[in-house]
Structure formats: structure tokens, C-alpha cells
Design a protein around this motif. Structure first.
Motif, PDB file in Angstrom:
ATOM      1  N   TYR A 253      40.231  27.951  31.821  1.00  0.00           N
ATOM      2  CA  TYR A 253      39.905  26.992  32.877  1.00  0.00           C
ATOM      3  C   TYR A 253      41.179  26.435  33.496  1.00  0.00           C
ATOM      4  CZ  TYR A 253      34.855  26.730  32.288  1.00  0.00           C
ATOM      5  OH  TYR A 253      33.506  27.023  32.284  1.00  0.00           O
ATOM      6  N   SER A 254      42.194  26.232  32.664  1.00  0.00           N
ATOM      7  CA  SER A 254      43.475  25.747  33.174  1.00  0.00           C
ATOM      8  C   SER A 254      44.102  26.774  34.112  1.00  0.00           C
ATOM      9  CB  SER A 254      44.425  25.451  32.007  1.00  0.00           C
ATOM     10  OG  SER A 254      45.688  25.028  32.472  1.00  0.00           O
ATOM     11  N   VAL A 255      44.021  28.058  33.753  1.00  0.00           N
ATOM     12  CA  VAL A 255      44.542  29.124  34.604  1.00  0.00           C
ATOM     13  C   VAL A 255      43.792  29.153  35.937  1.00  0.00           C
ATOM     14  CG1 VAL A 255      44.721  31.637  34.851  1.00  0.00           C
ATOM     15  CG2 VAL A 255      45.371  30.557  32.700  1.00  0.00           C
ATOM     16  N   ALA A 256      42.465  29.021  35.873  1.00  0.00           N
ATOM     17  CA  ALA A 256      41.655  29.034  37.101  1.00  0.00           C
ATOM     18  C   ALA A 256      41.991  27.837  37.986  1.00  0.00           C
ATOM     19  CB  ALA A 256      40.170  29.032  36.745  1.00  0.00           C
TER      20      ALA A 256
ATOM     21  N   THR B 208      43.617  38.032  33.813  1.00  0.00           N
ATOM     22  CA  THR B 208      43.512  38.557  35.169  1.00  0.00           C
ATOM     23  C   THR B 208      42.717  37.542  35.990  1.00  0.00           C
ATOM     24  OG1 THR B 208      43.579  40.868  34.448  1.00  0.00           O
ATOM     25  CG2 THR B 208      42.629  40.421  36.621  1.00  0.00           C
ATOM     26  N   VAL B 209      43.261  37.186  37.149  1.00  0.00           N
ATOM     27  CA  VAL B 209      42.645  36.161  37.989  1.00  0.00           C
ATOM     28  C   VAL B 209      42.099  36.794  39.272  1.00  0.00           C
ATOM     29  CG1 VAL B 209      43.017  34.009  39.253  1.00  0.00           C
ATOM     30  CG2 VAL B 209      44.169  34.380  37.059  1.00  0.00           C
TER      31      VAL B 209
ATOM     32  N   THR C  68      36.182  30.781  45.190  1.00  0.00           N
ATOM     33  CA  THR C  68      35.680  30.966  43.833  1.00  0.00           C
ATOM     34  C   THR C  68      36.716  31.743  43.034  1.00  0.00           C
ATOM     35  OG1 THR C  68      33.401  31.035  44.654  1.00  0.00           O
ATOM     36  CG2 THR C  68      33.794  31.874  42.424  1.00  0.00           C
ATOM     37  N   VAL C  69      37.142  31.179  41.920  1.00  0.00           N
ATOM     38  CA  VAL C  69      38.171  31.792  41.079  1.00  0.00           C
ATOM     39  C   VAL C  69      37.565  32.164  39.729  1.00  0.00           C
ATOM     40  CG1 VAL C  69      40.352  31.421  39.868  1.00  0.00           C
ATOM     41  CG2 VAL C  69      40.045  30.547  42.190  1.00  0.00           C
TER      42      VAL C  69
ATOM     43  N   ALA D 175      48.098  39.939  34.528  1.00  0.00           N
ATOM     44  CA  ALA D 175      49.110  39.490  33.563  1.00  0.00           C
ATOM     45  C   ALA D 175      49.555  38.046  33.806  1.00  0.00           C
ATOM     46  CB  ALA D 175      50.311  40.435  33.579  1.00  0.00           C
ATOM     47  N   VAL D 176      48.601  37.176  34.095  1.00  0.00           N
ATOM     48  CA  VAL D 176      48.915  35.753  34.266  1.00  0.00           C
ATOM     49  C   VAL D 176      49.021  35.111  32.881  1.00  0.00           C
ATOM     50  CG1 VAL D 176      48.123  33.551  35.209  1.00  0.00           C
ATOM     51  CG2 VAL D 176      47.705  35.682  36.459  1.00  0.00           C
TER      52      VAL D 176
END
Length: 248
Positions: free
Chosen positions: A54-57, A163-164, A200-201, A151-152
Motif C-alpha cells: 500500500y505504501s508503494v501504491a 511491479t506497479v 488506479t494504481v 523492480a520497485v
């Protein structure tokens, strides 16, 4: 003497059975405790990874917000068409965010706006078009939103990466009416379909695992709506500048 020896032998045999039964019960208890510990550990790890994803998104949402701030609302478009869906029929719990793309092979694909992306039986949100909202794709300079980033780094996940996926759609929202604008007749009663966009992520963990309680790769989704700071349905001044307030 022989009866006594027989009784003594029976007593020794009974004691041995008791020991074996006690050992068996102990092993069963230990196995149950170990299973519970592993399950609790997996559940805890699953919760941690969900929070990290969720933090990455959220970081991706902020990057898109920065793009709009720097380059303007016209930059709020995908720089490339997403890859084709993995599944021909939408699964109940998709692992590929592209599975929500409708009419991928057409010139105007769209994206389903789900109430719960991890359980598609809940259906789309209220007032969403049956085939989803049109994807905003612009392969020229204005389209600055990267469709897929690999590769995030996932902070605090021991070197894990994600992968985002980012989808930009023309959002379906109610228009501003004169009634809601305090009967201001200078405000148009119609709105441009391109004045409001939804981002939307989806973040998917790259490091797969066979543990059912962790995943293997359950995506997390975040969504937000952007409105045009200078709505295209507002009247223009003599020098070409659009007049009006941001209503989003």
C-alpha cells in the motif's frame, strides 16, 4: 513364583504403553503448536507485506500528482497501452491487474472500476459504465504516466520488489449543476467528459511464495480522482484563458 513373574511382566508392559501414549500425545500437541505458530507467522508477514505494498501504491499516486502539478492536466495520461489481460474471463480473484481491461484489442479500451479488485463478485462501483471507464492513453509528449514499472523496492520487506501498474481513465462523475452552484447561471450545466480522470494504481509483489496465507501475489489497489484545474467547459477570456474555479 511363575504367577508373580507374569504379573511383574504385565506391569512393566503396561507402563511402557503409557509412556508411548504420552509421547504420541506430546508429539501431536507439539505439531499443532508448530502449525499454529507458522500460520500466525505467515499471517503477520502477510499483513506486513500488504501494508508495504500500500505504501508503494501511495508513492505512485504522489508521483502522478507531481506530474500533474509540473506539467498540467494534459499530462495526466498513460504513455503506452497496457499489456493484454492474462485471462480471457475475469477471475474471482485476479492476480493480473490487466485482467480488468475491457476491449483491449480495440482502439478505445476501458478499465473496470471495481468495488473490490480482489473479489470481483462484488461488482463495479455505483454509476460505473458497464464496460468500465475509457483508458486515457497518449503516446505523444503529453502522456507522462508510466503504465508499468518493474523492480520497485518495497521498504522493510528484506529486499523484495514490486511491479506497479497505473491506469488513467476518464472518470464517470456527476456534473456540477446550477442548483449546486447556488443558482449561479454563469456556471454551465454540462461538463466535459475529459475534465475528470481517475488514477488506479496496482502494486504486485515480485517475490512469490507458496504460502497460501501470504499470497502468492495478491495485488493491492489504490484509486484517486483528479479534476482539471482549468475546466474545459468554462468560458474563455479574450486572451484565451479559461475562467472558472476548480470544482474537484
Amino acid at each position: 513364583m511363575s504367577p508373580r513373574l507374569s504379573i511383574a511382566g504385565d506391569e512393566r508392559g503396561f507402563t511402557l504403553v503409557e509412556v508411548l501414549v504420552a509421547m504420541l500425545i506430546s508429539l501431536v500437541v507439539i505439531a499443532a503448536m508448530t502449525t499454529t505458530f507458522v500460520q500466525n507467522s505467515d499471517s503477520s508477514l502477510a499483513g506486513q507485506r500488504q501494508a508495504q505494498l500500500y505504501s508503494v501504491a501511495q508513492q505512485q499516486i504522489e508521483k502522478v500528482r507531481a506530474i500533474v502539478s509540473q506539467y498540467g492536466f494534459t499530462a495526466l495520461a498513460q504513455s503506452a497501452k497496457p499489456l493484454a489481460p492474462t485471462d480471457a474471463t475475469l477471475p474471482t480473484s485476479p492476480t493480473d491487474p490487466n485482467d480488468f481491461i475491457v476491449n483491449w484489442s480495440s482502439a478505445a479500451p476501458s478499465y473496470l472500476i471495481e468495488a473490490n479488485y480482489n473479489h470481483t463478485t462484488d461488482g463495479q462501483i455505483a454509476n460505473a459504465p458497464t464496460n468500465g471507464e475509457p483508458l486515457e492513453i497518449d503516446t505523444t509528449t503529453p502522456g507522462r504516466v508510466t503504465t508499468k514499472t518493474t523492480a520497485v523496492p518495497v521498504a522493510g520487506a528484506g529486499g523484495a520488489t514490486a511491479t506497479v501498474y497505473t491506469y488513467v481513465t476518464q472518470a464517470t462523475v456527476p456534473c456540477l449543476t446550477r442548483a449546486t452552484a447556488f443558482a449561479n447561471t454563469s456556471v454551465p450545466t454540462t461538463c466535459s467528459a475529459d475534465d475528470v480522470r481517475r488514477v488506479t494504481v496496482a502494486a504486485v509483489l515480485d517475490n512469490s511464495t507458496t504460502s497460501k496465507s501470504i499470497g502468492p501475489n495478491t495485488p493491492v489497489y489504490l484509486s484517486t480522482v483528479f479534476s482539471n484545474p482549468v475546466p474545459s467547459n468554462q468560458p474563455q477570456s479574450s486572451i484565451g484563458l479559461r475562467l472558472g474555479l476548480n470544482i474537484g
